[in-house]
Write a protein that holds these residues in place. Sequence first.
Motif, PDB file in Angstrom:
ATOM      1  N   UNK A  26      47.515 -92.201  19.426  1.00  0.00           N
ATOM      2  CA  UNK A  26      48.769 -91.720  20.013  1.00  0.00           C
ATOM      3  C   UNK A  26      48.636 -90.217  20.221  1.00  0.00           C
ATOM      4  N   UNK A  27      48.660 -89.753  21.473  1.00  0.00           N
ATOM      5  CA  UNK A  27      48.503 -88.324  21.743  1.00  0.00           C
ATOM      6  C   UNK A  27      49.671 -87.512  21.194  1.00  0.00           C
ATOM      7  N   UNK A  28      49.416 -86.256  20.913  1.00  0.00           N
ATOM      8  CA  UNK A  28      50.468 -85.359  20.446  1.00  0.00           C
ATOM      9  C   UNK A  28      51.577 -85.276  21.481  1.00  0.00           C
ATOM     10  N   UNK A  29      52.811 -85.365  21.011  1.00  0.00           N
ATOM     11  CA  UNK A  29      53.962 -85.266  21.897  1.00  0.00           C
ATOM     12  C   UNK A  29      54.383 -86.557  22.550  1.00  0.00           C
ATOM     13  N   UNK A  30      53.615 -87.628  22.364  1.00  0.00           N
ATOM     14  CA  UNK A  30      53.942 -88.899  23.001  1.00  0.00           C
ATOM     15  C   UNK A  30      55.120 -89.560  22.302  1.00  0.00           C
ATOM     16  N   UNK A  31      55.816 -90.406  23.054  1.00  0.00           N
ATOM     17  CA  UNK A  31      56.817 -91.318  22.511  1.00  0.00           C
ATOM     18  C   UNK A  31      56.210 -92.712  22.658  1.00  0.00           C
ATOM     19  N   UNK A  32      55.703 -93.270  21.570  1.00  0.00           N
ATOM     20  CA  UNK A  32      54.932 -94.507  21.618  1.00  0.00           C
ATOM     21  C   UNK A  32      55.788 -95.693  21.194  1.00  0.00           C
ATOM     22  N   UNK A  33      55.814 -96.717  22.037  1.00  0.00           N
ATOM     23  CA  UNK A  33      56.537 -97.957  21.751  1.00  0.00           C
ATOM     24  C   UNK A  33      55.600 -98.935  21.059  1.00  0.00           C
ATOM     25  N   UNK A  34      56.014 -99.447  19.920  1.00  0.00           N
ATOM     26  CA  UNK A  34      55.251-100.468  19.206  1.00  0.00           C
ATOM     27  C   UNK A  34      55.978-101.799  19.369  1.00  0.00           C
ATOM     28  N   UNK A  35      55.344-102.752  20.028  1.00  0.00           N
ATOM     29  CA  UNK A  35      55.994-104.026  20.304  1.00  0.00           C
ATOM     30  C   UNK A  35      55.078-105.181  19.924  1.00  0.00           C
ATOM     31  N   UNK A  36      55.699-106.342  19.787  1.00  0.00           N
ATOM     32  CA  UNK A  36      54.962-107.550  19.434  1.00  0.00           C
ATOM     33  C   UNK A  36      55.917-108.560  18.837  1.00  0.00           C
ATOM     34  N   UNK A  37      55.549-109.834  18.833  1.00  0.00           N
ATOM     35  CA  UNK A  37      56.423-110.859  18.269  1.00  0.00           C
ATOM     36  C   UNK A  37      56.559-110.719  16.762  1.00  0.00           C
ATOM     37  N   UNK A  38      57.532-111.411  16.200  1.00  0.00           N
ATOM     38  CA  UNK A  38      57.684-111.422  14.741  1.00  0.00           C
ATOM     39  C   UNK A  38      56.395-111.922  14.098  1.00  0.00           C
ATOM     40  N   UNK A  39      55.988-111.257  13.018  1.00  0.00           N
ATOM     41  CA  UNK A  39      54.770-111.658  12.324  1.00  0.00           C
ATOM     42  C   UNK A  39      53.497-111.107  12.926  1.00  0.00           C
ATOM     43  N   UNK A  40      53.628-110.217  13.907  1.00  0.00           N
ATOM     44  CA  UNK A  40      52.433-109.687  14.572  1.00  0.00           C
ATOM     45  C   UNK A  40      51.787-108.537  13.809  1.00  0.00           C
ATOM     46  N   UNK A  41      52.486-107.993  12.800  1.00  0.00           N
ATOM     47  CA  UNK A  41      51.915-106.897  12.020  1.00  0.00           C
ATOM     48  C   UNK A  41      52.581-105.557  12.234  1.00  0.00           C
ATOM     49  N   UNK A  42      53.696-105.531  12.962  1.00  0.00           N
ATOM     50  CA  UNK A  42      54.347-104.249  13.272  1.00  0.00           C
ATOM     51  C   UNK A  42      54.806-103.514  12.010  1.00  0.00           C
ATOM     52  N   UNK A  43      55.542-104.213  11.153  1.00  0.00           N
ATOM     53  CA  UNK A  43      56.045-103.554   9.948  1.00  0.00           C
ATOM     54  C   UNK A  43      54.909-103.099   9.045  1.00  0.00           C
ATOM     55  N   UNK A  44      53.862-103.902   8.965  1.00  0.00           N
ATOM     56  CA  UNK A  44      52.699-103.515   8.157  1.00  0.00           C
ATOM     57  C   UNK A  44      52.070-102.245   8.705  1.00  0.00           C
ATOM     58  N   UNK A  45      51.914-102.168  10.016  1.00  0.00           N
ATOM     59  CA  UNK A  45      51.334-100.973  10.626  1.00  0.00           C
ATOM     60  C   UNK A  45      52.208 -99.755  10.364  1.00  0.00           C
ATOM     61  N   UNK A  46      53.509 -99.887  10.537  1.00  0.00           N
ATOM     62  CA  UNK A  46      54.405 -98.759  10.313  1.00  0.00           C
ATOM     63  C   UNK A  46      54.347 -98.282   8.867  1.00  0.00           C
ATOM     64  N   UNK A  47      54.299 -99.221   7.935  1.00  0.00           N
ATOM     65  CA  UNK A  47      54.230 -98.845   6.516  1.00  0.00           C
ATOM     66  C   UNK A  47      52.900 -98.198   6.151  1.00  0.00           C
ATOM     67  N   UNK A  48      51.816 -98.636   6.783  1.00  0.00           N
ATOM     68  CA  UNK A  48      50.520 -98.007   6.555  1.00  0.00           C
ATOM     69  C   UNK A  48      50.494 -96.589   7.118  1.00  0.00           C
TER      70      UNK A  48
END
Length: 231
Positions: A26-48
């Motif tokens: 993710x480049x500096x200054x970007x607004x990055x959207x994290x998307x995916x279905x339930x169970x895809x690993x989004x919350x795990x990635x955010x917590x990491x």
Amino acid sequence: MNALETRELGKRYRQRWALSEAGIVVPAGAKAALVGPNGSGKSTLLNLVSGLLTPTTGRVEIFGRPLEMAAVAFVAQDKPLYRRWSVADLLRFGAATNPGWDRAAAESLLSGHDIGPRERVDRLSGGQRTLVALALAVGKRADLVVLDEPLAELDPLARTEVMTVVRELEATVLLSSHILADLADVCDHLILLGAGRVRLCGSFADLLSGHPAADLEDLVLHYLRNPEAVR
């Protein structure tokens, strides 16, 4: 410079990998959207990325340095604010726990949305509580702001208000949401997860270039419906 970079990042719970070999930039200054279905690993990635979980494999770097929790401001989906506290209490707590606390920035965000310091958290609307959580993130002056479903359970007017604030944040933002239309209006970078793996990562412009998808929603649905597709 990249604000966020992960290399071979993975998290395993017993025999199950919630996230595997995740490499994102993710480049500096970007607004990055994290998307995916339930169970895809989004919350795990955010917590990491926020330092709340320890990876099983790989590493996280913030502006080229090993992850330090002080460099990240995390707004959880349930916004765990002390509900019997006043807004002023929360701001004092933010000042006491963050050496680089920017009181003026936090108070400016709240005053711009008519949220007074004497308001008690349990008497605020869902949108107002989200804005208070964002004010605490702004006051921390973190290099990266991570938002886990900040629009959940908000009405359309509150969503618009919150996303306007997100758009104006000076920090790099990683934002998870299921509401693709709102993301498309604010974000310029996409991370798509599926089955615990990164399916897409890049700027909207680059990902849409040469692709038949008309917009972000079409692009995401194409890759979710066609797991074998390779960018």
